[in-house]
Motif scaffolding. Structure first.
Motif, PDB file in Angstrom:
ATOM      1  N   SER A 207       0.784  -1.301  -0.055  1.00  0.00           N
ATOM      2  CA  SER A 207      -0.144  -0.109   0.003  1.00  0.00           C
ATOM      3  C   SER A 207       1.044   1.250   0.009  1.00  0.00           C
ATOM      4  O   SER A 207       2.062   1.118   0.142  1.00  0.00           O
ATOM      5  N   PRO A 208       0.425   2.557  -0.242  1.00  0.00           N
ATOM      6  CA  PRO A 208       1.122   3.755  -0.127  1.00  0.00           C
ATOM      7  C   PRO A 208       1.604   4.253   1.260  1.00  0.00           C
ATOM      8  O   PRO A 208       2.365   5.082   1.048  1.00  0.00           O
ATOM      9  N   ALA A 298     -11.142   5.757   6.353  1.00  0.00           N
ATOM     10  CA  ALA A 298     -10.461   6.393   5.352  1.00  0.00           C
ATOM     11  C   ALA A 298      -8.780   6.602   5.676  1.00  0.00           C
ATOM     12  O   ALA A 298      -7.888   6.314   4.738  1.00  0.00           O
ATOM     13  N   THR A 299      -8.501   6.766   7.198  1.00  0.00           N
ATOM     14  CA  THR A 299      -7.266   7.073   7.359  1.00  0.00           C
ATOM     15  C   THR A 299      -6.707   5.557   7.277  1.00  0.00           C
ATOM     16  O   THR A 299      -5.472   5.558   7.142  1.00  0.00           O
ATOM     17  N   LEU A 300      -7.197   4.454   7.784  1.00  0.00           N
ATOM     18  CA  LEU A 300      -6.758   3.158   7.645  1.00  0.00           C
ATOM     19  C   LEU A 300      -6.347   2.858   6.351  1.00  0.00           C
ATOM     20  O   LEU A 300      -5.292   2.210   6.068  1.00  0.00           O
ATOM     21  N   HIS A 301      -7.189   3.345   5.483  1.00  0.00           N
ATOM     22  CA  HIS A 301      -6.741   2.938   4.085  1.00  0.00           C
ATOM     23  C   HIS A 301      -5.610   3.559   3.532  1.00  0.00           C
ATOM     24  O   HIS A 301      -4.799   2.999   2.704  1.00  0.00           O
ATOM     25  N   GLY A 304      -2.544   1.739   4.274  1.00  0.00           N
ATOM     26  CA  GLY A 304      -2.548   0.414   3.377  1.00  0.00           C
ATOM     27  C   GLY A 304      -3.322  -0.621   4.279  1.00  0.00           C
ATOM     28  O   GLY A 304      -3.258  -1.785   4.066  1.00  0.00           O
ATOM     29  N   GLN A 305      -3.998  -0.353   5.329  1.00  0.00           N
ATOM     30  CA  GLN A 305      -4.878  -1.368   6.187  1.00  0.00           C
ATOM     31  C   GLN A 305      -6.092  -1.592   5.357  1.00  0.00           C
ATOM     32  O   GLN A 305      -6.698  -0.578   4.863  1.00  0.00           O
ATOM     33  N   LYS A 306      -6.687  -2.828   5.752  1.00  0.00           N
ATOM     34  CA  LYS A 306      -8.142  -3.045   5.241  1.00  0.00           C
ATOM     35  C   LYS A 306      -8.884  -3.157   6.489  1.00  0.00           C
ATOM     36  O   LYS A 306      -8.673  -3.548   7.471  1.00  0.00           O
ATOM     37  N   VAL A 307     -10.406  -3.005   6.223  1.00  0.00           N
ATOM     38  CA  VAL A 307     -11.304  -2.766   7.290  1.00  0.00           C
ATOM     39  C   VAL A 307     -12.492  -3.542   6.702  1.00  0.00           C
ATOM     40  O   VAL A 307     -13.226  -3.157   5.791  1.00  0.00           O
TER      41      VAL A 307
END
Length: 524
Positions: A207-208, A298-301, A304-307
């Protein structure tokens, strides 16, 4: 090679000897130049000799350049201040040639220091009290023209140091390998925000942003989930029960996959589910709104994290027992995914599951979302210790779209393993012998994970030290660190681990994250 002389040319032996010597000297010089070019350090500012982070992209607020400690002969080194929520990663993207061998090396100091290529080879040291050499080699793919080099520490392990970094091999098209920069006066800059280059680390997701789980050599299960090869998952509690209350944004980045617990049954819509922020949690946090929660997803995204949204739980009453209920379930979950930004759904139906209609519901949801949909299952041990269980049948029915199954190896009591013997919970044998059943009966290694409580307070029984979870993962992946039960095969693609819960882990000083998360990050 020196050019050939024209045939029949007249020269004395002395002249020939002088010419030959000159030719050999020229040839040697050319060969030496070619060898030097082949082993050029492709990194910009590899020893931070500019006195800055020039050329590197680092997690914001975590990186600096220091004058002590530094590797022998150098003036500056990188300092990465890893903390509870950031592993202080720095990256640099470099042009390379396809189908070519490269070596990445460097000197590091500190606890849990990693060096590697995003989505590829990596190496690490658990504890380096003085400068320690790390090195790894890799070969680019047939179409690869760039790699992202990374170095980082690990959560809550303190500041690490890196110096004398090198990526050696032929330069790629458009790159101009830099010589070591001249020394400048110290001007450690604040680390810039991370660019949209792939994150790295032996257990970072591709992820970024900062860490999730580094070695993303492939996704778990099928589709394009964007998860790393070995996943660390954890449940985030949408309620207060004595565990530390956290906003979603306070979840450490080391958790690659966050299961939001739990969705509720929609009493007015058979099979449908609803979700809202629990008032008890909102109160414990001094006010936590749906808008803030959505922003936190959105912060977790961005990290690079998935929710995913978990449905069920111990007290859940969600039932999918008809075709209509399956359709309602899929439509309601899809609506919640669009509303809050969830990446998928976790099935944690602890009071019975109808394999036929739940499989229909998940297939319908997959048709709505597409291949990026993440589907996880959280069965109890009683549900999957034989293939005859409904949960096991559900897993096999949706194997083509299933991301991973995390069996709950707690609150269980003794259970049969794949060898027919009975094993007691709270032991390594219990985890490995029961996981073996799933691995030998149809699920791919990437679809099998171990679920454990984060502390003794998190479950009624079944707690094991996180280091024992590491041993179980090693046993399943490589046949090492096993208990008395030794699996009949090795499954290096084992999916990872889950914990109930992130909140209980926070209450316990993040022992599960620091131990199991770091170990998953180191697994190839």
């Amino acid at each position: 090679m020196a050019p050939k002389h024209a045939p029949g040319s007249r020269r004395t032996r002395a002249a020939i000897a002088v010419s030959t010597a000159a030719a050999l000297a020229v040839g040697g010089a050319i060969f030496a130049a070619q060898a030097e070019a082949a082993s050029t350090n492709l990194l910009t500012n590899p020893s931070f000799g500019t006195g800055s982070l020039s050329g590197w992209t680092c997690d914001a607020g975590t990186a600096s350049v220091v004058t002590s400690p530094v590797y022998t002969g150098d003036t500056y080194a990188l300092a990465g201040a890893a903390n509870n929520t950031d592993d202080a990663q720095c990256t640099q993207t470099v042009s390379v040639q396809p189908n070519t061998s490269y070596t990445l090396s460097g000197e590091v100091e500190g606890n849990y220091v990693y060096l590697g290529i995003a989505g590829g080879a990596s190496t690490w040291t658990p504890a380096a009290s003085s400068w320690t050499s790390l090195s790894t080699t890799f070969t680019t793919t047939a179409s690869q023209t760039s790699v992202t080099v990374f170095t980082h520490g690990w959560y809550a392990q303190g500041t690490y140091y890196a110096d004398n970094l090198a990526l050696t091999g032929p330069a790629g098209a458009g790159s101009s390998p830099s010589a070591s920069p001249t020394t400048a006066s110290p001007s450690p800059s604040a680390s810039p925000s991370k660019s949209a280059s792939p994150s790295a680390s032996p257990s970072k997701s591709a992820s970024p942003s900062a860490s999730a789980s580094p070695t993303s050599t492939g996704t778990t299960g099928t589709g394009s989930s964007g998860l790393p090869k070995h996943v660390l998952a954890g449940y985030w509690q949408d309620f207060s029960n004595g565990a530390k209350a956290l906003t979603l944004a306070q979840v450490p980045q080391g958790y690659n996959l966050v299961d939001v617990a739990f969705a509720d049954a929609d009493s007015a819509n058979d099979g449908g589910v609803t979700f809202s922020i629990d008032s008890g949690l909102s109160s414990a946090l001094g006010g936590y709104t749906a808008a803030q929660f959505t922003s936190d997803v959105a912060t977790l995204h961005s990290r690079g994290q998935k929710v995913v949204l978990s449905v069920g739980g111990q007290n859940g009453t969600i039932s999918i027992s008809s075709s209509t209920a399956a359709t309602n379930f899929a439509n309601s979950v899809y609506a919640l995914m669009k509303q809050y930004g969830f990446d998928g759904v976790d099935i944690d139906l602890e009071n019975g599951v109808n394999a036929t209609y739940t499989a229909q519901a998940l297939q319908d949801l997959h048709n709505l979302v597409g291949s990026s949909l993440i589907i996880t299952l959280a069965p109890q041990t009683i549900d999957v210790y034989t293939t005859g269980g409904d949960y096991f049948q559900l897993a096999l029915d949706i194997k083509s779209i299933l991301t991973i199954t995390y069996t709950q190896y707690y609150n269980s009591g003794s259970m049969n393993g794949c060898d027919g013997n009975v094993y007691s919970e709270s032991t390594e044998n219990f985890m490995t012998a029961l996981a073996c059943t799933e691995l030998e009966n149809g699920l791919s290694p990437s679809q099998v994970g171990l679920g454990l409580p984060a502390s003794t307070s998190a479950a009624g029984s079944g707690y094991v030290a996180p280091s024992l979870v590491d041993n179980a993962l090693d046993c399943l992946a490589a046949g090492t660190n096993c208990g008395s039960f030794v699996p009949p095969s090795k499954w290096p693609g084992i999916g990872g681990a889950m914990t109930w819960s992130i909140n209980w882990d926070a209450s316990n000083g993040y022992a599960f994250l620091d131990t199991v998360g770091a170990h998953l990050a180191s697994m190839s």
